[in-house]
Design an enzyme around this catalytic site. Structure first.
Site, PDB file in Angstrom:
ATOM      1  N   CYS A  47      36.122 -21.798  48.314  1.00  0.00           N
ATOM      2  CA  CYS A  47      36.855 -21.416  47.122  1.00  0.00           C
ATOM      3  C   CYS A  47      37.609 -20.206  47.196  1.00  0.00           C
ATOM      4  CB  CYS A  47      35.861 -21.309  45.916  1.00  0.00           C
ATOM      5  SG  CYS A  47      35.200 -23.090  45.603  1.00  0.00           S
ATOM      6  N   HIS A  75      38.607 -17.202  40.261  1.00  0.00           N
ATOM      7  CA  HIS A  75      38.309 -18.871  40.824  1.00  0.00           C
ATOM      8  C   HIS A  75      37.516 -19.452  39.667  1.00  0.00           C
ATOM      9  CE1 HIS A  75      37.027 -22.148  42.598  1.00  0.00           C
ATOM     10  NE2 HIS A  75      35.729 -21.921  42.666  1.00  0.00           N
ATOM     11  N   ASN A  99      36.520 -27.618  38.798  1.00  0.00           N
ATOM     12  CA  ASN A  99      36.784 -26.582  40.016  1.00  0.00           C
ATOM     13  C   ASN A  99      37.440 -27.246  41.265  1.00  0.00           C
ATOM     14  OD1 ASN A  99      36.306 -25.152  42.447  1.00  0.00           O
ATOM     15  ND2 ASN A  99      34.041 -24.922  42.134  1.00  0.00           N
TER      16      ASN A  99
HETATM   17  N1  ACO Z   1      24.459 -33.685  33.373  1.00  0.00           N
HETATM   18  C1  ACO Z   1      23.123 -33.693  32.609  1.00  0.00           C
HETATM   19  N2  ACO Z   1      22.184 -32.948  33.004  1.00  0.00           N
HETATM   20  C2  ACO Z   1      22.099 -32.220  34.263  1.00  0.00           C
HETATM   21  C3  ACO Z   1      23.457 -32.170  34.966  1.00  0.00           C
HETATM   22  C4  ACO Z   1      24.694 -33.127  34.481  1.00  0.00           C
HETATM   23  N3  ACO Z   1      25.822 -33.112  35.232  1.00  0.00           N
HETATM   24  N4  ACO Z   1      23.476 -31.738  35.966  1.00  0.00           N
HETATM   25  C5  ACO Z   1      22.242 -31.154  36.131  1.00  0.00           C
HETATM   26  N5  ACO Z   1      21.531 -31.546  34.972  1.00  0.00           N
HETATM   27  C6  ACO Z   1      20.275 -31.122  34.716  1.00  0.00           C
HETATM   28  C7  ACO Z   1      19.283 -30.903  35.803  1.00  0.00           C
HETATM   29  O1  ACO Z   1      18.696 -31.991  36.384  1.00  0.00           O
HETATM   30  C8  ACO Z   1      18.237 -29.889  35.125  1.00  0.00           C
HETATM   31  O2  ACO Z   1      17.316 -30.742  34.512  1.00  0.00           O
HETATM   32  P1  ACO Z   1      15.760 -30.454  34.820  1.00  0.00           P
HETATM   33  O3  ACO Z   1      15.284 -29.230  34.290  1.00  0.00           O
HETATM   34  O4  ACO Z   1      14.913 -31.557  33.985  1.00  0.00           O
HETATM   35  O5  ACO Z   1      15.445 -30.633  36.142  1.00  0.00           O
HETATM   36  C9  ACO Z   1      18.913 -29.308  33.847  1.00  0.00           C
HETATM   37  O6  ACO Z   1      20.251 -30.002  33.656  1.00  0.00           O
HETATM   38  C10 ACO Z   1      19.479 -27.870  34.288  1.00  0.00           C
HETATM   39  O7  ACO Z   1      19.858 -27.816  35.520  1.00  0.00           O
HETATM   40  P2  ACO Z   1      20.608 -26.360  36.103  1.00  0.00           P
HETATM   41  O8  ACO Z   1      20.821 -26.573  37.689  1.00  0.00           O
HETATM   42  O9  ACO Z   1      19.243 -25.455  35.683  1.00  0.00           O
HETATM   43  O10 ACO Z   1      21.790 -26.157  35.132  1.00  0.00           O
HETATM   44  P3  ACO Z   1      22.602 -24.668  35.139  1.00  0.00           P
HETATM   45  O11 ACO Z   1      22.362 -24.238  33.540  1.00  0.00           O
HETATM   46  O12 ACO Z   1      22.247 -23.829  36.489  1.00  0.00           O
HETATM   47  O13 ACO Z   1      24.044 -25.428  35.546  1.00  0.00           O
HETATM   48  C11 ACO Z   1      25.692 -25.457  37.230  1.00  0.00           C
HETATM   49  C12 ACO Z   1      24.173 -25.961  36.869  1.00  0.00           C
HETATM   50  C13 ACO Z   1      26.575 -26.003  36.026  1.00  0.00           C
HETATM   51  C14 ACO Z   1      26.048 -26.251  38.345  1.00  0.00           C
HETATM   52  C15 ACO Z   1      25.541 -23.800  37.366  1.00  0.00           C
HETATM   53  O14 ACO Z   1      24.637 -23.356  38.065  1.00  0.00           O
HETATM   54  C16 ACO Z   1      26.867 -23.308  38.081  1.00  0.00           C
HETATM   55  O15 ACO Z   1      27.956 -23.349  37.430  1.00  0.00           O
HETATM   56  N6  ACO Z   1      26.856 -22.709  39.258  1.00  0.00           N
HETATM   57  C17 ACO Z   1      27.785 -22.082  39.950  1.00  0.00           C
HETATM   58  C18 ACO Z   1      28.558 -23.037  40.707  1.00  0.00           C
HETATM   59  C19 ACO Z   1      29.730 -22.457  41.357  1.00  0.00           C
HETATM   60  O16 ACO Z   1      30.247 -21.566  40.777  1.00  0.00           O
HETATM   61  N7  ACO Z   1      30.421 -22.827  42.482  1.00  0.00           N
HETATM   62  C20 ACO Z   1      31.547 -22.292  43.100  1.00  0.00           C
HETATM   63  C21 ACO Z   1      31.450 -22.203  44.378  1.00  0.00           C
HETATM   64  S1  ACO Z   1      32.272 -24.129  44.839  1.00  0.00           S
HETATM   65  C22 ACO Z   1      32.911 -23.877  46.489  1.00  0.00           C
HETATM   66  O17 ACO Z   1      32.865 -22.742  46.796  1.00  0.00           O
HETATM   67  C23 ACO Z   1      33.129 -25.106  47.042  1.00  0.00           C
END
Ligand code: ACO
Length: 334
Positions: free
Chosen positions: A115, A258, A288
């Site tokens: 990214c 990004h 993304n």
């Molecule tokens: N739908 C429903 N529930 C979900 C989903 C979904 N799509 N995805 C995860 N959950 C659940 C999980 O299973 C978890 O449930 P549990 O507590 O029962 O295990 C709960 O939701 C919370 O999950 P978290 O991972 O803690 O959710 P979070 O608020 O951290 O959000 C996210 C996740 C959106 C991925 C966030 O962490 C994020 O945006 N991270 C950054 C990612 C990023 O910036 N990537 C950029 C680089 S990409 C590249 O370089 C190619």
């Protein structure tokens, strides 16, 4: 070689697959919901490549548009940098873009930094201009991570979409400065937070020779670690480039990050004291798109008249590597 060569950002372009996939459509096969995805990420839909689409053709369309906007003919292009982590040829997809444009005088190669790829390519291209090696450079960011996500993994597949964007960059008359400051960073110790790794399986060629073959798996990500990394490092690297250029956040016209998560955009803007009205976002429509997000967003804002010639834009890319960087840009020439 001349230290006085300025840089002008003179064209932009973008291309996306026509197929839109909404959050509701994802919940046809995944245990997810529109409410969860929107509230955690800001994403409502993404474009997904179907069998008719190709990364090379999207990248070529975006590059052609940027080249036309800059007013260049194909034979004037001297360098094409294609930032991608999802090439259609591991030897490089940039030569296909060069051939599609008919840019026969250009050298073309791929650059991989996930990214951060577009930002790293933009900074790389600028060095060739500053050194006096090339005068006209096309920088393209294109990714189709839909081909590399596990569509059963709701933690990753809902985040990504496909697309391409491009920028035309050229040596500027009178020392015009389109790239005022820049920084790039890598922390390979944290590379396991976000990977798309090759899985090697042994291949016995004869009794004393075992070679490896295999293929790539799908994206794995520790979302929370990547989130924490982004909200810590992005404000720091942006502050550094602003200080390099002697610019205050109040002087910026736009913040162009990004596009990974609406909450990351808001947190970074808040840390820098930049109002929400100056934060560019297209996450809702595209998700993304990896190396494509910055030029796709930039082209959208240029096309709708949001970004105007002379505007000052602070941009930051971040992602797998872990890698991150920032650039302070002045759009167009006034
Ligand atoms: N739908 C429903 N529930 C979900 C989903 C979904 N799509 N995805 C995860 N959950 C659940 C999980 O299973 C978890 O449930 P549990 O507590 O029962 O295990 C709960 O939701 C919370 O999950 P978290 O991972 O803690 O959710 P979070 O608020 O951290 O959000 C996210 C996740 C959106 C991925 C966030 O962490 C994020 O945006 N991270 C950054 C990612 C990023 O910036 N990537 C950029 C680089 S990409 C590249 O370089 C190619």
């Amino acid at each position: 070689m001349s230290a006085a060569v300025g840089i002008a950002l003179t064209g932009s372009g973008s291309a996306t697959p026509s197929r839109t996939v909404s959050n509701d459509e994802l919940s046809l096969w995944l245990d997810t919901s529109d409410g969860w995805i929107r509230s955690r990420t800001g994403i409502a839909a993404r474009r997904v490549a179907t069998l008719e689409d190709s990364l090379e053709s999207l990248a070529s369309q975006a590059a052609r548009e940027a080249m036309d906007q800059a007013g260049w003919t194909p034979d004037q292009v001297e360098l094409i940098l294609l930032a991608t982590s999802s090439p259609e040829d591991l030897f490089g997809s940039a030569p296909a873009v060069q051939a599609a444009l008919g840019a026969t005088n250009a050298v073309a190669f791929d650059l991989t930094a996930a990214c951060s790829g577009f930002l790293f390519a933009l900074i790389t291209g600028a060095q060739y201009i500053r050194a006096g090696t090339y005068r006209r450079v096309l920088v393209v960011g294109a990714d189709m991570l839909s081909r590399w996500v596990d569509w059963q993994d709701r933690r990753t597949c809902v985040l990504f979409g496909d697309g391409a964007g491009a920028m035309a960059m050229e040596a500027a008359p009178h020392g015009w400065e389109g790239l005022l400051a820049m920084a790039m960073e890598t922390d390979g110790r944290r590379r396991h937070c976000l990977t798309l790794s090759h899985h090697t399986t042994p291949q016995n060629l004869h009794e004393q020779l075992q070679a490896g073959s295999g293929g790539f798996g799908s994206i794995t990500m520790d979302g929370q670690e990547v989130y924490k990394f982004a909200v810590q490092q992005v404000p720091l690297v942006l502050t550094r480039v602003l200080q390099q250029a002697g610019i205050t956040p109040e002087q910026l016209d736009w913040l162009l990050l990004h596009q990974a998560n609406e909450r990351i955009l808001a947190a970074v803007a808040q840390r820098l004291g930049i109002p929400a009205s100056k934060v560019l976002s297209n996450l809702q429509h595209y998700g993304n798109t990896s190396a494509a997000t910055i030029p796709l967003m930039l082209h959208g804002a240029v096309s709708t008249g949001g970004i105007q010639p002379g505007h000052l834009i602070a941009s930051s890319g971040f992602g797998a590597g872990l890698s991150w960087g920032a650039a302070l840009l002045r759009w167009g020439v006034t």
